[in-house]
Scaffold this active site. Structure first.
Site, PDB file in Angstrom:
ATOM      1  CG  ASP A 286      -0.397  -0.334   2.439  1.00 26.87           C
ATOM      2  OD1 ASP A 286       0.667  -1.191   2.266  1.00 26.87           O
ATOM      3  OD2 ASP A 286      -1.064  -0.077   3.605  1.00 26.87           O
TER       4      ASP A 286
ATOM      5  CD  GLU B 256       7.280   1.465   6.297  1.00 27.27           C
ATOM      6  OE1 GLU B 256       6.159   0.838   6.187  1.00 27.27           O
ATOM      7  OE2 GLU B 256       7.546   2.694   6.656  1.00 27.27           O
TER       8      GLU B 256
END
Length: 532
Positions: free
Chosen positions: A296, A481
């Site tokens: 996403d 991340e």
């Protein structure tokens, strides 16, 4: 629980789990929720949905309705009065310049571990019976597919108790809700994430922690969730996560049972839907389905690479999802055989073989030398090449010639200076596109190539990725991340929120890869000491 028995350490803690609030924050707070999110009381939409109420929610809503139209009403002050914002627990953790990168990761596990205590009453957090590791940053709960890659690192660190605890949490979620939610929040209950529970329990037998077959009831229940409605479909029909194609084959898509803005990204979704000429509820559903994918967001879900509002996730049959479901089918077949249920084993072997045939027919492209997502509404393959094409190798469903073709395609089109590229698209503004690289995709790619003897290319991806992670660690004393796959690059961007550090799946994958390449310079790097 269909008469099954859960592993004893899991079972004995069930009584300690307090019941969750059955309603999401949007359900609970109605127009108050909309006002808070649309007026951006908090910079991050996720902040409010993670707040805990100071009073019973009904009393808060009554108070809001009685005061909101009074002169001088201050919405932000009202929220501060009635809700307690989640504060990250204080930590004295600092990077130790004497620690290697692997030692730094080992020291991070306690910082990222959450221990079930008294959950805030009527908050969005779903209580769990066991300890778990969170990704870090704004992600302060357990996430489904993140957890598998985290568990790889816990395995390497010898944290077998946390491995078992986290898998038992997922077994609890499956037995309680019928599936593994995206994360343990009420606002995530309407969707899942890539089904990796079968991969998690493989780690157990490798380390003799317990029998994988202990989790067979939960594997079957998860499979039923993904296949709900499939048996009643006619060619060309769809239901939830299942699509029956023209030839009668069933393949799966990502989905979400709600068609409203995501509560944790409410304003962002409203603004995105306003840019589309499609019904807003269709856009919301596709945004939610994109969140279930874990990617996403990415150009792979978009009709127009430059517009998130052109998202059409539910029209796409993804390579990675169907590969993981093939792995789930095989896992159920194998474990059923172990348990002496020959009929069940044969049923799921047949299901897996049928899926393999369907994947070859609809998702394999001989001309591209790659597995491609399939647009079932337009009845054609998507032209976009993505790192998801390595998942069939990862789960061992590809043929030897297909694997060679995939390796050649990766080498020529997706091998970036810093590792395995996510897609070929670099102008979408989405975080799951170039120039960003992600730890889970490196792991899937490396392992998939190794399964088919493509060790040279696998090793090259490993070396490039470790250099990428090691350089930033030496420069900034942290793992993050996602990464830009160029030497000396700055921070990765794109997406809906700032770069997050911590970071669970990067820690897990990196720790395993360091162990596999002990001569790599990343094994010798130190925080704040530039050595590459």
């Amino acid at each position: 629980m269909n008469g099954s028995r859960l592993p004893d350490p899991f079972e004995k803690h069930l009584a300690a789990v307090s019941p969750a609030d059955p309603l999401t924050p949007a359900d609970r707070y109605q127009e108050l929720f909309v006002e808070v999110q649309m007026n951006r009381v908090f910079a991050d939409s996720k902040t409010f949905v993670d707040c805990a109420p100071r009073l019973h929610p009904e009393r808060i809503l009554e108070a809001y309705r009685s005061r909101c139209r009074l002169p001088g009403f201050d919405l932000a002050a009202f929220v501060a009065e009635h809700f307690r914002r989640y504060e990250i627990p204080p930590s004295d953790f600092v990077a130790d310049p004497d620690c290697t990168l692997a030692q730094h990761i080992d020291r991070l596990w306690p910082v990222l571990t959450r221990r079930p205590q008294e959950h805030p009453p009527r908050s969005s957090l779903l209580p769990l019976p066991h300890d778990y590791v969170v990704p870090g940053g704004r992600f302060i709960e357990q996430y489904y597919w993140d957890a598998y890659f985290i568990m790889l690192g816990l395995d390497q660190s010898g944290q077998s108790h946390l491995l078992r605890a986290m898998a038992d949490n997922f077994a609890y979620l499956i037995d309680t809700y019928g599936h593994v939610p995206n994360g343990n929040r009420t606002y995530y209950l309407s969707r899942s994430q890539p089904p990796v529970f079968a991969l998690m329990i493989d780690l157990f037998e490798e380390k003799s922690i317990c029998l994988a077959s202990d989790y067979l009831p939960q594997l079957r229940k998860e499979y039923a969730f993904w296949m709900d409605g499939a048996d009643c479909l006619r060619p060309g029909e769809c239901h939830r996560r299942c699509v029956r194609l023209a030839g009668g084959e069933v393949l799966n898509r990502y989905w979400d049972d709600r068609d409203t803005p995501r509560e944790e990204s409410y304003l962002e979704d409203v603004l995105t839907a306003r840019e589309s000429d499609r019904p807003v509820h269709d856009v919301y559903r596709d945004l939610r389905a994109g969140a279930e994918s874990g990617w996403d967001y990415s150009s792979r879900w978009l009709g127009d690479h430059g517009r998130l509002s052109s998202i059409r996730t539910t029209a796409i049959l993804p390579v990675d999802l169907n590969s993981l479901l093939f792995r789930l089918e095989w896992q159920i077949a194998l474990l059923s055989q172990v348990r002496g249920d020959a009929a069940c084993a044969e049923e799921y072997r047949s299901r897996a073989e049928a899926r393999r045939v369907a994947i070859d027919r609809y998702l394999w492209s001989e001309s591209a030398g790659a597995y491609l997502d399939y647009d079932w509404q337009l009845e054609r393959q998507r032209g976009d090449l993505t790192a998801a094409m390595l998942t069939p190798l990862f789960v061992r469903l590809a043929g030897p010639q297909q694997a060679r073709r995939v390796a050649d395609t990766v080498r020529g089109r997706l091998l970036a200076p810093g590792g395995l590229a996510t897609t070929e698209v670099g102008d979408s503004g989405q975080q799951w596109d170039r120039p960003n690289g992600w730890a889970p995709l490196q792991w899937i790619g490396i392992r998939g190539l190794e399964e088919y003897g493509q060790t040279k290319l696998a090793g090259e991806i490993r070396r490039r990725w470790l250099r990428t992670v090691g350089e930033l660690f030496e420069r900034e004393n942290k793992l993050v991340e996602k990464y830009i796959l160029r030497p000396g690059a700055g921070h990765a961007g794109g997406g809906e929120y700032p770069l997050q550090d911590g970071f669970g799946w990067t820690n897990g994958v990196t720790l395993k890869l360091l162990q596999e390449d002990p001569q790599h310079a990343a094994n010798r790097c130190r925080a704040g000491r530039l050595g590459f």
